[in-house]
Design an enzyme around this catalytic site. Structure first.
Site, PDB file in Angstrom:
ATOM      1  N   LYS A  92      19.112  48.171 -42.511  1.00  0.00           N
ATOM      2  CA  LYS A  92      18.592  46.803 -42.564  1.00  0.00           C
ATOM      3  C   LYS A  92      17.518  46.789 -43.639  1.00  0.00           C
ATOM      4  O   LYS A  92      17.122  47.855 -44.135  1.00  0.00           O
ATOM      5  CB  LYS A  92      18.024  46.370 -41.214  1.00  0.00           C
ATOM      6  CG  LYS A  92      17.157  47.425 -40.505  1.00  0.00           C
ATOM      7  CD  LYS A  92      16.746  46.976 -39.110  1.00  0.00           C
ATOM      8  CE  LYS A  92      17.753  47.295 -38.045  1.00  0.00           C
ATOM      9  NZ  LYS A  92      18.139  46.196 -37.215  1.00  0.00           N
ATOM     10  N   ARG A  93      17.028  45.607 -43.999  1.00  0.00           N
ATOM     11  CA  ARG A  93      15.943  45.566 -44.977  1.00  0.00           C
ATOM     12  C   ARG A  93      14.778  46.413 -44.480  1.00  0.00           C
ATOM     13  O   ARG A  93      14.544  46.514 -43.268  1.00  0.00           O
ATOM     14  CB  ARG A  93      15.493  44.115 -45.191  1.00  0.00           C
ATOM     15  CG  ARG A  93      16.496  43.266 -45.952  1.00  0.00           C
ATOM     16  CD  ARG A  93      16.748  43.792 -47.348  1.00  0.00           C
ATOM     17  NE  ARG A  93      15.582  43.610 -48.184  1.00  0.00           N
ATOM     18  CZ  ARG A  93      15.415  42.609 -49.051  1.00  0.00           C
ATOM     19  NH1 ARG A  93      16.350  41.703 -49.207  1.00  0.00           N
ATOM     20  NH2 ARG A  93      14.323  42.518 -49.791  1.00  0.00           N
TER      21      ARG A  93
ATOM     22  N   THR B  15      21.321  40.625 -36.362  1.00  0.00           N
ATOM     23  CA  THR B  15      22.753  40.383 -36.177  1.00  0.00           C
ATOM     24  C   THR B  15      23.548  41.671 -36.328  1.00  0.00           C
ATOM     25  O   THR B  15      24.674  41.759 -35.838  1.00  0.00           O
ATOM     26  CB  THR B  15      23.270  39.350 -37.198  1.00  0.00           C
ATOM     27  OG1 THR B  15      22.700  39.653 -38.463  1.00  0.00           O
ATOM     28  CG2 THR B  15      22.914  37.943 -36.794  1.00  0.00           C
TER      29      THR B  15
ATOM     30  N   LYS C 243      27.202  43.564 -34.549  1.00  0.00           N
ATOM     31  CA  LYS C 243      28.333  44.241 -35.204  1.00  0.00           C
ATOM     32  C   LYS C 243      28.503  45.641 -34.653  1.00  0.00           C
ATOM     33  O   LYS C 243      29.623  46.092 -34.376  1.00  0.00           O
ATOM     34  CB  LYS C 243      28.079  44.376 -36.717  1.00  0.00           C
ATOM     35  CG  LYS C 243      27.950  43.082 -37.435  1.00  0.00           C
ATOM     36  CD  LYS C 243      27.400  43.305 -38.842  1.00  0.00           C
ATOM     37  CE  LYS C 243      26.859  41.997 -39.373  1.00  0.00           C
ATOM     38  NZ  LYS C 243      25.975  42.161 -40.524  1.00  0.00           N
TER      39      LYS C 243
ATOM     40  N   HIS D 244      14.371  30.789 -38.898  1.00  0.00           N
ATOM     41  CA  HIS D 244      14.828  32.187 -38.793  1.00  0.00           C
ATOM     42  C   HIS D 244      13.693  33.184 -38.722  1.00  0.00           C
ATOM     43  O   HIS D 244      13.892  34.360 -39.001  1.00  0.00           O
ATOM     44  CB  HIS D 244      15.673  32.558 -40.011  1.00  0.00           C
ATOM     45  CG  HIS D 244      16.975  31.848 -40.089  1.00  0.00           C
ATOM     46  ND1 HIS D 244      18.139  32.348 -39.547  1.00  0.00           N
ATOM     47  CD2 HIS D 244      17.310  30.669 -40.647  1.00  0.00           C
ATOM     48  CE1 HIS D 244      19.126  31.508 -39.781  1.00  0.00           C
ATOM     49  NE2 HIS D 244      18.653  30.474 -40.445  1.00  0.00           N
TER      50      HIS D 244
ATOM     51  N   LYS E  23      10.235  46.159 -38.709  1.00  0.00           N
ATOM     52  CA  LYS E  23      11.503  46.727 -38.216  1.00  0.00           C
ATOM     53  C   LYS E  23      11.330  48.201 -37.836  1.00  0.00           C
ATOM     54  O   LYS E  23      12.225  48.814 -37.262  1.00  0.00           O
ATOM     55  CB  LYS E  23      12.603  46.578 -39.266  1.00  0.00           C
ATOM     56  CG  LYS E  23      13.011  45.114 -39.502  1.00  0.00           C
ATOM     57  CD  LYS E  23      14.134  45.002 -40.522  1.00  0.00           C
ATOM     58  CE  LYS E  23      14.433  43.592 -40.989  1.00  0.00           C
ATOM     59  NZ  LYS E  23      15.318  42.819 -40.097  1.00  0.00           N
TER      60      LYS E  23
HETATM   61  C1  NBG Z   1      16.374  36.612 -40.492  1.00  0.00           C
HETATM   62  C2  NBG Z   1      15.725  37.223 -39.276  1.00  0.00           C
HETATM   63  C3  NBG Z   1      16.754  37.931 -38.429  1.00  0.00           C
HETATM   64  C4  NBG Z   1      17.899  36.982 -38.119  1.00  0.00           C
HETATM   65  C5  NBG Z   1      18.438  36.380 -39.400  1.00  0.00           C
HETATM   66  C6  NBG Z   1      19.530  35.370 -39.147  1.00  0.00           C
HETATM   67  C7  NBG Z   1      15.338  35.825 -42.521  1.00  0.00           C
HETATM   68  C8  NBG Z   1      14.278  34.978 -43.125  1.00  0.00           C
HETATM   69  N1  NBG Z   1      15.382  35.857 -41.213  1.00  0.00           N
HETATM   70  O1  NBG Z   1      16.168  38.381 -37.247  1.00  0.00           O
HETATM   71  O2  NBG Z   1      14.707  38.135 -39.673  1.00  0.00           O
HETATM   72  O3  NBG Z   1      18.919  37.643 -37.457  1.00  0.00           O
HETATM   73  O4  NBG Z   1      17.412  35.732 -40.095  1.00  0.00           O
HETATM   74  O5  NBG Z   1      19.103  34.389 -38.278  1.00  0.00           O
HETATM   75  O6  NBG Z   1      16.128  36.451 -43.214  1.00  0.00           O
END
Ligand code: NBG
Length: 974
Positions: A705-706, A816, A820, A512, A711
């Site tokens: 988002k975080r 993701t 949404k 990920h 980002k």
């Molecule tokens: C995150 C990515 C995102 C991705 C999500 C689900 C972690 C380690 N990774 O870009 O930063 O959409 O995983 O795949 O949370």
């Protein structure tokens, strides 16, 4: 007076039937009722013979007898065949005496006949399937057989879902589960009671699904994840079980609003962000598509911290989500497994073979908590099993024997820490011992559980890979590979070769992240200390891998060094978990096309060259149920009205058909009206959470988002400052032409991530200035919405008109939330990164606002950034912040340093002008509401690909090799 005996304690015995009884046969139902007052000294015996085997019959009879004031002392149920049952009840009156009076007897008979007639003529109860289990497991002995029949009769029907029955079950929970007064319970208690009553229904469905899986014994998939960001369950369950209208009405009549109760639920926030939320969307899609799937994770006592923001500073508070109980889970104290840490490895001779035994150390137990996951519009309910750490019984006993009572208690506390807290950092690995123990704890309990389930109907491991697929959600659960090997070799006596052959066919791994530096590595010293046997096994895996490699490639030491599972550094040796996963799994996948390409070319090129067939792409998705149909019900209804029903909630590609209406003025007007209502709801939430009043007529621009430098929330803030400067410089006439905007930023910073916290401070500082400037008014607002989580996202996403996904190209694996937002008709401003690229393919670039460098250019731009001259505007903004225009200059200086003077790793300065151009285009487009709405409708229409149903179908087919296994609809013959 005899004590009233409950049915559950009924003694089941056969009694002679009196021939003196008088029988009444109802022609229609052909039930014979005999009441015998002579055979038994202490009881009146009621025989009901040849009754149709209809679900609920037993309950109808027992309720009728109770209503007649009779105590049932014994009940005998005899399901002679599948169609007919005969029941026999030993009853007494309220004083415990046998009923002999002829009139009373007649009265009983008439009442029963009447009630049974009505029951058999009505068709409302839904039968539960007995399944093959009933037939195959029916005991042969007469008494046992009858006990068995009694049990099945008692559980032969589903709970009814009419308003009355729902009310009954809610108030029963108020009284019997929560021990509250039936007439006095507050909203929280009403929520809990409603939740418990929904859980009852989930349990029925869960039980029958599991039973069906057991009968059919299909290959199952086990989704292992350290995180599941579930959010709330009440509404989701009501929708999925299709009982929301009944619950709304039942509660309304009792004086409660479902909407209010829904807000009483604490989020289950057992995850950080994208990775954990993806796991939850996957569970929903697996259940909806009837896959024989299980989720496995940890039941953290404290989930993701609660964020408050005071004066712009983030504060973290523990998430006490379990303090008031969790009505959605089922504790399984008897499903527990021993988990060991530390100790050492001994060689023992068993049957002439040398075997490794992991001995000594600390033992704890993993106890199961099950969380039913219902699918939508299907009778399937799958399971999420979360493990909680408890002290092991052996340990307690030992302490007791040595008299060290206090030590035993302390050990108990130590054991429980293992599942106590979720690590709140989603990208960096701190190499903490507790985190390693958490990973192993989850992995070991899960693999033991999988093996136990497999061995129920297998006596060798030959079929294991045909029965079991395990998906590793990132490298966090990759210790499952050495753990399965250990259990097969050390505990089940398989040879190393056989064990490896099996193991290598079972696991698959999803990566990920895009950054090589973010990959998880554990110090060998630590692993050796905590898991000595696993370290040996990892060395063996590595040895085998390198030997095979040298056979293929010769003595290429550079290649060995690059691919080895063990990395040698100046500070010591590390275990590269991604390499362990790569070697031990049959497939590895990225989460969006660009990301999967980067896996091959940038992150693991050697592995790709060695085994290209292992590499796959599985573009992420989200569940359209939670994220569109349930959280945006007005839009759901509008879409359904055009698409001829709600089948699109299962087949999201059907949204394509909305394209036809993209320019239809009437449809557009409806579309806009819904958005406006959603914006009003968000405006209310913003006011509640921040005190800032925003106008629902402004353009709602969201970035949630975080908080991470990659980002680029900072780039967003810079554009807000730019906009602010423009407003300040504008004449009143020019201001009238400007599009009012509400910019919302939300997200948590990892507690130790200093820069992210400073970014939050900057957002708040700029907001403070802008929001209180009378020159600006409604033209611009900047709000930081605290404690962004799944439930606030359910309000934010449907209200968004523009959302920002603006990471430096090549840094976001997928993302993701963009999916949404797009589903909800929100336009995206974004870079060509992660799944934005595929969204652009589906929706069309012209319906998005794309800007910035592409991922191929980023490395070059980055290497040249020391020489890059930022646009004057950009420099000006940096100077403004440094100069104290938003106060806190000293505190905010490091933020400026990070993007200025040749730093700027994430290339904000490079992308700034193009970003502002895209933002200007946003304003221009928004002025043309018809055009904007067309783009909005097209966003929804083009988002069909981004359903997690599609993603899961691909995993099932290309990676897991599993098929749907749907139990028959209740009430339908199989
Ligand atoms: C995150 C990515 C995102 C991705 C999500 C689900 C972690 C380690 N990774 O870009 O930063 O959409 O995983 O795949 O949370």
């Amino acid at each position: 007076m005899k004590a009233r005996t409950t049915m559950k304690r009924a003694m089941v015995r056969r009694h002679a039937v009196s021939s003196t009884g008088n029988a009444e046969k109802d022609a229609r139902s052909a039930v014979s009722i005999e009441i015998d007052t002579t055979t038994e000294a202490d009881y009146t015996v009621i025989h009901i013979r040849d009754a149709p085997n209809k679900p609920g019959t037993l309950r109808v009879i027992t309720t009728a007898l109770a209503d007649l004031g009779l105590n049932i002392d014994r009940a005998i149920v005899d399901a002679a065949n599948d169609d007919r049952v005969s029941d026999c009840f030993h009853v007494t009156d309220t004083s415990g005496a046998k009923v002999t009076d002829a009139e009373d007897v007649e009265n009983i008979r008439t009442c029963l006949a009447m009630i049974l007639k009505t029951h058999f003529q009505s068709g409302s109860d839904v039968a539960r399937h007995d399944g093959d289990e009933r037939r195959s497991s029916a005991p042969q002995g007469t008494d046992e057989r009858r006990q068995h029949d009694l049990l099945y009769s008692l559980m032969d029907r589903y709970l009814r879902n009419d308003v009355m029955s729902v009310q009954e079950s809610i108030v029963n929970h108020v009284e019997y589960t929560m021990a509250r007064n039936r007439y006095q319970f507050d909203d929280f208690e009403a929520y809990n009671a409603a939740a418990f009553s929904v859980r009852d229904r989930l349990i029925e469905s869960w039980n029958d699904t599991q039973q069906y899986f057991r009968e059919k014994s299909p290959k199952r998939v086990y989704y292992m994840s350290m995180e599941f960001l579930m959010g709330r369950s009440l509404l989701n369950s009501l929708y999925n079980l299709d009982i929301k209208p009944q619950y709304t009405e039942a509660l309304r009549q009792l004086g409660y609003e479902l909407e209010t109760l829904v807000d009483k639920e604490r989020d289950a926030a057992l995850g950080n962000g994208g990775l954990g939320r993806l796991a939850s969307c996957f569970l929903d899609s697996m259940a909806t598509q009837d896959l024989p799937a299980w989720g496995y994770g940890i039941r953290y006592q404290y989930g993701m911290f609660r964020q408050t923001v005071n004066d712009g500073f983030q504060h973290e508070h523990p998430d006490y989500w379990l303090n008031f109980g969790n009505p959605w889970e089922i504790e399984r104290p008897y499903i527990s497994y021993p988990i060991k840490f530390y100790g050492g490895v001994e060689k023992q001779l068993i049957d002439g073979h040398e075997v490794s035994k992991w001995v000594g150390g600390e033992d704890i137990s993993a106890v199961a908590y099950d969380n039913p996951i219902p699918g939508w519009n299907t009778p399937t309910t799958i399971n999420l099993r979360l493990w909680s750490a408890k002290p092991s019984r052996e340990f307690d006993l030992e302490s007791f024997n040595t008299g060290d009572y206090v030590q035993a208690i302390l050990a108990k506390q130590r054991a429980e820490t293992i599942s106590s807290v979720l690590y709140p950092d989603d990208r960096t690995y701190q190499g903490k011992e507790l985190r390693l123990k958490q990973q192993y704890f989850m992995v070991s309990a899960t693999i033991q559980d999988i093996i136990r389930r497999y061995l129920v109907n297998h006596d060798s491991f030959d079929e294991f890979p045909n029965q079991v697929a395990v998906q590793l959600n990132d490298t966090h659960p990759s210790l499952a590979i050495p753990e399965l090997l250990r259990l097969l070799i050390d505990e089940h006596g398989l040879s190393d070769t056989k064990a490896w052959e099996i193991t290598s066919k079972v696991f698959s791994f999803t990566n990920h992240t895009v950054l090589v530096d973010a990959l998880e590595k554990w110090p060998v010293d630590l692993l050796e200390k905590v898991l000595p046997r696993h370290m040996q096994i990892i060395y063996e895996i590595n040895w085998k891998f390198i030997s095979d490699l040298s056979q293929k490639r010769g003595e290429d030491f550079a290649l060995f060094g690059r691919t080895s599972i063990i990395e040698e550094t100046t500070e010591g040796k590390l275990v590269r978990m991604a390499h362990l996963a790569m070697v031990g799994c049959h497939t590895v996948n990225g989460v969006a096309e660009v990301h999967s390409e980067l896996l091959k070319t940038r992150m693991f090129p050697d592995f790709y060259e060695l085994a290209p067939e292992k590499f796959q792409n599985k573009t992420n998705g989200v569940t359209q149920r939670r994220w569109l149909a349930f959280s945006n019900p007005a839009l759901r209804d509008l879409i359904s009205s055009k698409l001829g029903g709600d089948s699109w909630i299962r087949e999201l590609d059907m949204l394509h058909d909305l394209d036809k209406y993209a320019e239809d003025p009437e449809f557009q007007a409806q579309w806009r009206a819904i958005k406006l209502e959603n914006k009003k709801k968000l405006a209310k939430l913003i006011e509640e959470k921040t005190g800032t009043v925003v106008s629902p007529n402004a353009l709602f621009d969201i970035q949630v988002k975080r908080i991470h430098e990659y980002k680029r929330q900072l780039l967003n803030v810079f554009s807000v400052i730019h906009r602010y400067n423009k407003i300040k410089a504008a004449t009143p006439e020019e201001r009238k032409e400007m599009v009012p905007r509400v910019v919302v930023i939300g997200g948590k910073a990892a507690p130790g991530y200093d820069m992210a916290k400073r970014i939050i401070k900057l957002v708040c500082a700029v907001g403070e200035k802008v929001n209180n400037d009378p020159d600006v008014g409604d033209l611009l607002k900047l709000v930081f919405i605290p404690d962004y989580n799944v439930s606030s996202a359910e309000v934010i996403v449907p209200a968004a008109e523009l959302s920002q996904h603006i990471s430096t190209a090549g840094t976001e694996a997928s993302g993701t939330s963009n999916m949404k937002f797009a589903m909800n008709g929100c336009l995206i401003i974004g870079t060509m990164d992660g799944s934005n690229v595929e969204i652009a393919e589906e929706i069309g670039k012209r319906n998005m606002f794309i800007f910035g460098a592409n991922s191929a250019d980023v490395p070059i731009l980055r290497s040249e950034r020391a020489r890059f001259k930022p646009p004057p505007e950009f420099d000006g903004i940096v100077e403004q912040i440094r100069g104290g225009a938003f106060d806190w200059a000293d505190f905010l200086n490091p933020v400026c340093d990070a993007v200025h003077g040749g730093a700027d790793y994430y290339l904000l300065a490079n992308d700034f002008e193009d970003y502002i151009r895209a933002q200007d285009l946003v304003d221009e487009t928004y002025k043309d509401q018809a055009k904007w709405t067309t783009m909005s409708i097209k966003s929804t229409a083009g988002s069909g690909k981004f359903s997690s149903d599609r993603t899961i179908r691909e995993y099932a087919k290309d990676i897991w090799g599993i098929e749907p296994c749907r139990r028959p609809e209740p009430g339908n013959p199989r």
